[in-house]
Scaffold this motif. Structure first.
Motif, PDB file in Angstrom:
ATOM      1  N   ARG A  31     -13.447  16.264   6.527  1.00 52.44           N
ATOM      2  CA  ARG A  31     -12.849  17.245   5.605  1.00 52.44           C
ATOM      3  C   ARG A  31     -11.957  18.217   6.378  1.00 52.44           C
ATOM      4  NH1 ARG A  31     -17.862  16.931   2.652  1.00 52.44           N
ATOM      5  NH2 ARG A  31     -18.755  18.564   3.952  1.00 52.44           N
ATOM      6  N   HIS A  32     -12.407  18.638   7.549  1.00 52.43           N
ATOM      7  CA  HIS A  32     -11.607  19.549   8.369  1.00 52.43           C
ATOM      8  C   HIS A  32     -10.292  18.871   8.787  1.00 52.43           C
ATOM      9  CE1 HIS A  32     -10.675  22.800  11.091  1.00 52.43           C
ATOM     10  NE2 HIS A  32     -10.500  21.928  12.066  1.00 52.43           N
ATOM     11  N   ALA A  33     -10.373  17.624   9.207  1.00 48.70           N
ATOM     12  CA  ALA A  33      -9.169  16.891   9.605  1.00 48.70           C
ATOM     13  C   ALA A  33      -8.209  16.742   8.423  1.00 48.70           C
ATOM     14  CB  ALA A  33      -9.543  15.521  10.169  1.00 48.70           C
ATOM     15  N   GLU A  48      -4.320  18.112   8.221  1.00 42.11           N
ATOM     16  CA  GLU A  48      -3.173  17.278   7.844  1.00 42.11           C
ATOM     17  C   GLU A  48      -2.431  17.866   6.646  1.00 42.11           C
ATOM     18  OE1 GLU A  48      -1.785  15.024   9.535  1.00 42.11           O
ATOM     19  OE2 GLU A  48      -3.346  14.441  10.926  1.00 42.11           O
ATOM     20  N   ALA A  49      -3.163  18.377   5.668  1.00 44.34           N
ATOM     21  CA  ALA A  49      -2.518  18.989   4.504  1.00 44.34           C
ATOM     22  C   ALA A  49      -1.710  20.217   4.930  1.00 44.34           C
ATOM     23  CB  ALA A  49      -3.567  19.363   3.461  1.00 44.34           C
ATOM     24  N   ARG A  68       2.457  20.662   4.632  1.00 41.44           N
ATOM     25  CA  ARG A  68       3.109  21.816   3.994  1.00 41.44           C
ATOM     26  C   ARG A  68       4.009  22.566   4.978  1.00 41.44           C
ATOM     27  NH1 ARG A  68      -1.737  21.863   1.135  1.00 41.44           N
ATOM     28  NH2 ARG A  68      -2.822  23.240   2.579  1.00 41.44           N
ATOM     29  N   PHE A  69       3.530  22.750   6.204  1.00 41.68           N
ATOM     30  CA  PHE A  69       4.307  23.455   7.216  1.00 41.68           C
ATOM     31  C   PHE A  69       5.647  22.754   7.461  1.00 41.68           C
ATOM     32  CE2 PHE A  69       5.548  23.932  11.685  1.00 41.68           C
ATOM     33  CZ  PHE A  69       5.696  25.304  11.764  1.00 41.68           C
ATOM     34  N   TYR A  70       5.603  21.423   7.629  1.00 47.29           N
ATOM     35  CA  TYR A  70       6.827  20.681   7.923  1.00 47.29           C
ATOM     36  C   TYR A  70       7.767  20.632   6.724  1.00 47.29           C
ATOM     37  CZ  TYR A  70       4.331  19.389  12.135  1.00 47.29           C
ATOM     38  OH  TYR A  70       3.637  19.434  13.315  1.00 47.29           O
ATOM     39  N   ILE A  87       8.243  13.446   9.530  1.00 47.04           N
ATOM     40  CA  ILE A  87       6.937  13.805  10.099  1.00 47.04           C
ATOM     41  C   ILE A  87       6.014  14.308   8.990  1.00 47.04           C
ATOM     42  CG2 ILE A  87       5.738  15.373  11.672  1.00 47.04           C
ATOM     43  CD1 ILE A  87       8.159  15.044  13.573  1.00 47.04           C
ATOM     44  N   ALA A  88       6.554  15.070   8.049  1.00 48.58           N
ATOM     45  CA  ALA A  88       5.740  15.512   6.903  1.00 48.58           C
ATOM     46  C   ALA A  88       5.188  14.290   6.162  1.00 48.58           C
ATOM     47  CB  ALA A  88       6.566  16.381   5.961  1.00 48.58           C
ATOM     48  N   GLY A  89       6.024  13.275   5.999  1.00 47.80           N
ATOM     49  CA  GLY A  89       5.581  12.036   5.341  1.00 47.80           C
ATOM     50  C   GLY A  89       4.467  11.345   6.115  1.00 47.80           C
ATOM     51  N   GLU A  90       4.573  11.341   7.434  1.00 47.19           N
ATOM     52  CA  GLU A  90       3.512  10.740   8.247  1.00 47.19           C
ATOM     53  C   GLU A  90       2.222  11.543   8.159  1.00 47.19           C
ATOM     54  OE1 GLU A  90       4.203   9.339  12.143  1.00 47.19           O
ATOM     55  OE2 GLU A  90       5.590   7.820  11.402  1.00 47.19           O
ATOM     56  N   GLU A  91       2.350  12.862   8.106  1.00 47.97           N
ATOM     57  CA  GLU A  91       1.154  13.696   7.965  1.00 47.97           C
ATOM     58  C   GLU A  91       0.482  13.419   6.619  1.00 47.97           C
ATOM     59  OE1 GLU A  91       0.048  14.921  10.546  1.00 47.97           O
ATOM     60  OE2 GLU A  91       1.695  15.604  11.783  1.00 47.97           O
TER      61      GLU A  91
END
Length: 169
Positions: free
Chosen positions: A92-94, A98-99, A103-105, A124-128
């Protein structure tokens, strides 16, 4: 700190976290998934480092999703039951990390003026987002045994089958 330094720190933290999860799991397939995610985070770090240095860069597509799909197909075919309940909080933390990265990217891309940098940030946002989906699948698979009730819990339902059918009434 500029956006690239923040991004490199986030990717370093993600890599270290996935390496920790890989070290904690005894299941070979999950171990591979976490190492692949750590490798992807290193690739992202390297991209941000080159962007910070104003070095032309591009991004190779990650194969983590395809590899995770293969692991899950194997797990399902073998009907493997993973009892890693202690790791659920870690997963859940991971997923949260990733979420937040996604959002950051996306936000950084919205503010970026350089079209190439904007494109890389969105890739990179898509990969996250894919990483989040992989982790969601790991979490769901590992947590599946906790998501259903055992039939034994309903063993007293037989007493109610004849409710209302009492011939003495």
């Amino acid at each position: 700190m500029n956006v690239f330094e923040v991004a490199m720190k986030m990717e370093d933290d993600g890599k270290a976290y996935y390496q920790k999860l890989a070290a904690q799991t005894a299941h070979e397939g999950l171990h591979k998934i976490f190492l692949q995610l750590a490798e992807d985070e290193q690739k992202h770090h390297d991209i941000f480092k080159r962007l910070k240095e104003k070095t032309p860069t591009s991004m190779q597509k990650s194969t983590a999703l395809e590899q995770a799909k293969n692991v899950f197909e194997t797990l399902i075919a073998s009907r493997t039951n993973l009892t890693i309940a202690g790791d659920l909080d870690g997963y859940r933390h991971a997923m949260k990390l990733e979420a937040n990265s996604f959002r950051f990217y996306e936000e950084a891309a919205a503010k970026e003026q350089d079209a190439k940098v904007k494109e890389l940030l969105l890739q990179i946002a898509g990969e996250e987002q894919k990483h989040f989906n992989i982790l969601q699948n790991v979490y769901d698979f590992v947590n599946a045994p906790n998501q259903f009730l055992a039939w034994a819990e309903f063993s007293n339902l037989g007493e109610f089958r004849n409710f209302g059918r009492d011939s003495t009434i």
